[in-house]
Enzyme design. Structure first.
Site, PDB file in Angstrom:
ATOM      1  N   ASP A   1      22.696-119.197 -59.170  1.00  0.00           N
ATOM      2  CA  ASP A   1      23.538-119.747 -58.199  1.00  0.00           C
ATOM      3  C   ASP A   1      23.547-121.288 -58.503  1.00  0.00           C
ATOM      4  O   ASP A   1      23.724-122.096 -57.858  1.00  0.00           O
ATOM      5  CB  ASP A   1      22.895-119.758 -57.028  1.00  0.00           C
ATOM      6  CG  ASP A   1      23.763-119.962 -55.838  1.00  0.00           C
ATOM      7  OD1 ASP A   1      23.475-120.259 -54.551  1.00  0.00           O
ATOM      8  OD2 ASP A   1      25.036-120.040 -55.848  1.00  0.00           O
TER       9      ASP A   1
ATOM     10  N   MET B   1      21.515-119.226 -43.897  1.00  0.00           N
ATOM     11  CA  MET B   1      20.329-118.647 -43.961  1.00  0.00           C
ATOM     12  C   MET B   1      18.807-119.526 -43.336  1.00  0.00           C
ATOM     13  O   MET B   1      17.976-119.037 -42.601  1.00  0.00           O
ATOM     14  CB  MET B   1      19.887-118.495 -45.460  1.00  0.00           C
ATOM     15  CG  MET B   1      18.349-117.763 -45.911  1.00  0.00           C
ATOM     16  SD  MET B   1      18.282-117.817 -47.389  1.00  0.00           S
ATOM     17  CE  MET B   1      16.494-117.413 -47.440  1.00  0.00           C
TER      18      MET B   1
ATOM     19  N   GLU C   1      17.775-123.824 -42.255  1.00  0.00           N
ATOM     20  CA  GLU C   1      18.216-125.332 -42.077  1.00  0.00           C
ATOM     21  C   GLU C   1      17.252-126.074 -42.867  1.00  0.00           C
ATOM     22  O   GLU C   1      16.152-125.739 -43.167  1.00  0.00           O
ATOM     23  CB  GLU C   1      17.850-125.650 -40.602  1.00  0.00           C
ATOM     24  CG  GLU C   1      18.823-125.093 -39.585  1.00  0.00           C
ATOM     25  CD  GLU C   1      18.481-125.233 -38.270  1.00  0.00           C
ATOM     26  OE1 GLU C   1      17.338-125.270 -37.671  1.00  0.00           O
ATOM     27  OE2 GLU C   1      19.568-125.724 -37.093  1.00  0.00           O
ATOM     28  N   ILE C   2      17.676-127.371 -43.416  1.00  0.00           N
ATOM     29  CA  ILE C   2      16.637-128.303 -44.196  1.00  0.00           C
ATOM     30  C   ILE C   2      16.747-129.631 -43.305  1.00  0.00           C
ATOM     31  O   ILE C   2      17.623-130.201 -42.938  1.00  0.00           O
ATOM     32  CB  ILE C   2      17.444-128.589 -45.410  1.00  0.00           C
ATOM     33  CG1 ILE C   2      17.496-127.263 -46.222  1.00  0.00           C
ATOM     34  CG2 ILE C   2      16.731-129.441 -46.176  1.00  0.00           C
ATOM     35  CD1 ILE C   2      18.292-127.495 -47.536  1.00  0.00           C
TER      36      ILE C   2
END
Length: 601
Positions: free
Chosen positions: A148, A20, A22-23
């Site tokens: 989650d 989903m 990028e960090i």
């Protein structure tokens, strides 16, 4: 490639990449050299047109934006640069729990029990805060569910803190994008049964997932390793886990029961809240002496993954020079020179022999001793320390105070008295203000005088009689309604029976509605009613037809050279006729079957 300018941020390095987003480890700068490290979560460019993905990113920011808790990763900003959306979050210098478990598994070890319980208790503390979160503007309960919880979303920092991250698929009730009914989101390995079956969820799915994480930590590995997604979904739906007490021996009393209770398939058998789950673990930790401080968790993480940014500090140097982590506190007070009462001051050492008569010695002195030239290169011997003195054999003498120290002490005590006096005056003023407000409220809203004795008794008795009369009236209405319905039903049935019997006795043909269900062996036979061929073939179900009350209905079924004939009479009690006939070649079948003909009175 790095650093890269991205809006008002500067991207320093990429930390992680997923399907989903990028960090990145990023930095924001301001006036006067201000800098702050953050974690920037950037949605993939090709997903910017995907409304579901964008809404999930916005939901994560909106849900966590007002959360201020030490066990939840904070969100600072939500924005868009060109065509990509991003979230600016708190940067946590540490490792996620899944990385720690893998590292220990490579060493053929498990996370120590006291460390693991400390991590899970802090996770439950953060989840309990999220579950009880209210909208700060309306005060309405948000009913946030993370959905989650997994080792990948639990971060252990090098400072010993625990953070829950990634509320990207979290669910809340107030003004946020909701998941469609029946859509399953989350990691199959940690799903609760109701989540794996796409049912309605509440905060207890997070309790189940946390229990699974603790279950795996006690095992030292992931449950159902090598299983496919389909197998994991079945495992989640059935919640068929082997009791941890049978798999791991020597666990503290009650720990296995607490773990399996949190993972119960029946949602009502789980802990009702994250707080009650944490309290159960707190009692076990206190009883078994498993409490650890944050610096113990920090040291454990540093032993697994040496902190690249930790190079020691001045505090560490002084602590190491002290010779021990534990310093015994001496009840005696040293004097101004640093020695204890009664301790003999050693004589000053002789002047240092520098071994060079030609060298020049500066005239400045420090502490009574000449200070050598800092550029002098010859070596010198260390001055030996003074001989140790046994303080217990020396008679203690009272420590005298100089005039300066006495005046400083009196000034300090005077300031403390003034501070206490001001505090008391402030408290007294506050109490007086509260009393004034109370008197004003009593004057504005005087107390209602209550009636005692006979008046109170009559008042309550009157209210009771009125309530009884109302309840009795309602009961009569219900009984009358039930009686009317019953009478109407019975009279209609009797009227129909009477009409049918009267019609049978008369010669006049009066028709009534019936339903025919006809089956034959063999099937696919033609149906003749009163000599008319119908468009249906056997079997037929609930065929609507009108026939005379007082005349039989001729029925013939035929297929090739097989046939059967029947005479049907109007049913009085039930307006349905069900037949299962067998076709034959014999033409000498009885002309009629009177078994279903009504008896005459």
């Amino acid at each position: 490639m790095f650093p890269v300018k991205y809006g008002k941020y500067e991207l320093l390095e990429r930390i992680a990449r997923g399907g989903m987003a990028e960090i990145y480890k990023a930095r924001i700068t301001g006036e006067a050299g201000f800098q702050k490290l953050i974690a920037l979560k950037k949605l993939h460019a090709h997903l910017s047109e995907n409304h579901d993905m964008v809404n999930m990113l916005k939901d994560e920011a909106n849900i966590v934006s007002n959360m201020m808790h030490p066990n939840i990763c904070q969100v600072y900003d939500l924005g868009k640069v060109k065509d990509t959306y991003y979230i600016a979050m708190e940067y946590i210098h540490g490792k996620d729990l899944s990385t720690i478990v893998r590292k220990e598994r490579k060493r053929r070890r498990k996370i120590p029990l006291d460390i693991g319980l400390s991590i899970i208790r802090q996770v439950l503390t953060g989840l309990d805060y999220a579950h009880r979160m209210v909208d700060p503007t309306t005060g309405n309960q948000l009913n946030i569910v993370h959905r989650d919880i997994s080792p990948q979303n639990i971060i252990v920092s090098y400072s010993g803190g625990i953070k829950v991250i990634d509320f990207g698929i979290a669910k809340a009730t107030q003004g946020l994008h909701h998941t469609q009914d029946g859509v399953i989101k989350g990691k199959f390995r940690y799903m609760a049964p109701e989540q794996a079956m796409g049912k309605n969820l509440d905060h207890r799915v997070d309790i189940f997932a946390t229990g699974v994480v603790l279950y795996e930590m006690l095992m030292g590995e992931s449950h159902s390793r090598g299983a496919s997604d389909a197998q994991l979904i079945i495992k989640a739906q059935t919640a068929n886990f082997e009791p941890i007490d049978k798999m791991i021996k020597g666990l503290p009393n009650g720990l296995g029961l607490a773990v399996m209770k949190s993972m119960s398939k029946n949602i009502d058998n789980r802990f009702p809240s994250a707080r009650t789950f944490r309290n159960a673990l707190d009692r076990i930790v206190k009883r078994e002496g498993l409490e650890v401080a944050p610096d113990v968790v920090s040291s454990y993480l540093s032993s697994l993954f040496p902190n690249p940014f930790s190079k020691g500090s001045r505090v560490d140097e002084i602590e190491q020079l002290s010779g021990s982590d534990f310093i015994e506190i001496n009840s005696e007070i040293p004097d101004a020179t640093g020695y204890f009462k009664g301790q003999k001051h050693p004589d000053p050492p002789p002047p240092m022999d520098l071994g060079n008569s030609n060298s020049s010695m500066p005239q400045k002195s420090f502490g009574g001793f000449p200070q050598p030239d800092p550029n002098f290169q010859n070596s010198i011997e260390d001055i030996p320390p003074p001989d140790p003195v046994d303080i217990s054999k020396i008679e203690a003498k009272p420590l005298g105070l100089t005039k300066a120290t006495s005046e400083n002490g009196r000034e300090r005590r005077r300031r403390e008295r003034l501070k206490k006096k001001k505090l008391k005056e402030k408290q007294a003023r506050k109490q007086e203000e509260q009393r004034i407000i109370k008197r004003e409220d009593e004057a504005r809203f005087p107390k209602v005088k209550r009636n005692w004795g006979i008046k109170l008794f009559l008042d309550r008795m009157g209210k009771a009689l009125v309530n009884t009369a109302i309840n009795f009236s309602l009961l009569l209405i219900v009984i009358a309604s039930a009686g009317g319905i019953y009478k109407f039903t019975v009279s209609s049935d009797k009227k129909e029976k009477s009409l049918a019997k009267t019609a049978i006795k008369s010669k006049e043909c009066k028709r009534g509605k019936i339903e025919l269900t006809i089956k034959s062996k063999p099937s696919e036979a033609d149906i003749y009613l009163e000599g008319t061929l119908l468009e249906y073939k056997t079997p037929v179900h609930n065929l609507q037809f009108k026939m005379c009350y007082n005349k039989p209905l001729n029925l013939r079924l035929q297929k090739d050279d097989l046939f059967v004939e029947k005479k049907l009479y109007y049913p009085v009690n039930k307006n349905r006729i069900i037949l299962d006939l067998e076709l034959q070649q014999d033409k000498s079948l009885p002309d009629s079957d009177k078994t279903n003909k009504p008896k005459k009175n």
